[in-house]
Scaffold this motif. Structure first.
Motif, mmCIF file in Angstrom:
data_model
loop_
_atom_site.group_PDB
_atom_site.id
_atom_site.type_symbol
_atom_site.label_atom_id
_atom_site.label_comp_id
_atom_site.label_asym_id
_atom_site.label_seq_id
_atom_site.Cartn_x
_atom_site.Cartn_y
_atom_site.Cartn_z
ATOM 1 N N GLU A 38 4.418 68.683 19.830
ATOM 2 C CA GLU A 38 4.455 67.509 19.561
ATOM 3 C C GLU A 38 4.811 66.464 20.207
ATOM 4 O O GLU A 38 4.216 65.168 20.072
ATOM 5 C CB GLU A 38 6.276 66.685 18.667
ATOM 6 C CG GLU A 38 6.789 68.429 17.839
ATOM 7 C CD GLU A 38 8.047 67.567 17.585
ATOM 8 O OE1 GLU A 38 9.196 67.387 19.096
ATOM 9 O OE2 GLU A 38 8.477 69.119 16.171
ATOM 10 N N VAL A 39 4.372 67.100 21.669
ATOM 11 C CA VAL A 39 3.749 65.727 23.020
ATOM 12 C C VAL A 39 2.684 65.578 23.399
ATOM 13 O O VAL A 39 1.507 66.548 23.362
ATOM 14 C CB VAL A 39 4.459 66.244 23.850
ATOM 15 C CG1 VAL A 39 4.125 65.133 25.211
ATOM 16 C CG2 VAL A 39 5.571 66.305 23.553
ATOM 17 N N GLU A 40 1.977 64.735 23.385
ATOM 18 C CA GLU A 40 0.864 64.383 23.338
ATOM 19 C C GLU A 40 -0.049 63.649 24.618
ATOM 20 O O GLU A 40 1.709 62.916 24.768
ATOM 21 C CB GLU A 40 -0.037 63.587 22.099
ATOM 22 C CG GLU A 40 -0.989 63.599 20.943
ATOM 23 C CD GLU A 40 -0.856 63.252 20.004
ATOM 24 O OE1 GLU A 40 -1.325 62.276 20.158
ATOM 25 O OE2 GLU A 40 -0.871 63.367 18.761
ATOM 26 N N ASP A 99 6.523 62.084 15.573
ATOM 27 C CA ASP A 99 7.953 62.158 14.869
ATOM 28 C C ASP A 99 7.491 60.989 13.518
ATOM 29 O O ASP A 99 6.105 60.699 13.067
ATOM 30 C CB ASP A 99 8.821 61.526 15.382
ATOM 31 C CG ASP A 99 8.943 60.523 15.711
ATOM 32 O OD1 ASP A 99 8.542 58.972 14.892
ATOM 33 O OD2 ASP A 99 9.781 59.647 17.271
ATOM 34 N N ASN A 100 8.535 61.354 12.420
ATOM 35 C CA ASN A 100 7.904 60.521 11.260
ATOM 36 C C ASN A 100 7.658 59.106 11.434
ATOM 37 O O ASN A 100 6.885 58.448 10.514
ATOM 38 C CB ASN A 100 9.244 61.038 10.201
ATOM 39 C CG ASN A 100 8.999 61.906 9.951
ATOM 40 O OD1 ASN A 100 8.563 63.438 10.328
ATOM 41 N ND2 ASN A 100 10.406 62.778 9.326
#
Length: 169
Positions: free
Chosen positions: A118-120, A140-141
């Motif tokens: 989930e980390v860019e 995230d959302n």
């Protein structure tokens, strides 16, 4: 039942827990392993000749803890304490010594389980703070949470200043 409630959530095995908080209108996070406690914003004693982003020091159970204003460090105006303003006490291993440092934040939100996927990487522009302060951006959302690299936010020069602040009080 095995003693765990049905609502108990187990973090995915590869995820890393982060404390999320707000500075101005942006969401930030740092690894929960660095966080020792979160305290209400209280009496901070100013120390002369410190950089503008160092609020001063607090007495935490008999220990002098330097307090850094993250908003000011990120280039914003000094934080004016509000109802949700608090100090996140972190502990870093610096020069083989444990150093506790207080970080002033506008509000603490939650503990997040962030999976590596989930980390860019930080974008080269547009985050509102120096990109070298950013360890990554978690999707995230609601958009993104900026994961800060505390060691970059606190440069060696800053750490020396914080040590001086501790000794001066």
């Amino acid at each position: 039942m095995n003693g765990l409630s049905a609502s108990h959530q187990v973090a995915p095995p590869d995820s890393v827990q982060h404390l999320s908080f707000r500075v101005r209108d942006a969401r930030y996070a740092l690894p929960i392993e660095l966080v020792r406690e979160i305290i209400e914003y209280g009496q901070v004693t100013t120390v002369p000749m410190m950089p503008g982003f160092i609020h001063g020091v607090i007495n935490l159970r008999g220990n002098v803890v330097p307090v850094l204003d993250l908003a000011a460090r990120f280039g914003f105006e000094l934080t004016q304490a509000g109802k949700r303003t608090c100090i996140v006490i972190i502990e870093l291993n610096l020069d083989e010594q444990q150093q506790r440092i207080g970080l002033v934040v506008d509000a603490v939100d939650a503990v997040l389980d962030i999976e590596p996927g989930e980390v860019e990487q930080a974008p080269p522009f547009g985050a509102g703070i120096r990109t070298d302060f950013i360890a990554g951006m978690a999707r995230d959302n609601g958009g993104f949470t900026i994961i800060i690299d505390v060691r970059r936010v606190l440069s060696l020069d800053d750490i020396r200043q914080l040590s001086l602040a501790q000794q001066a009080s």
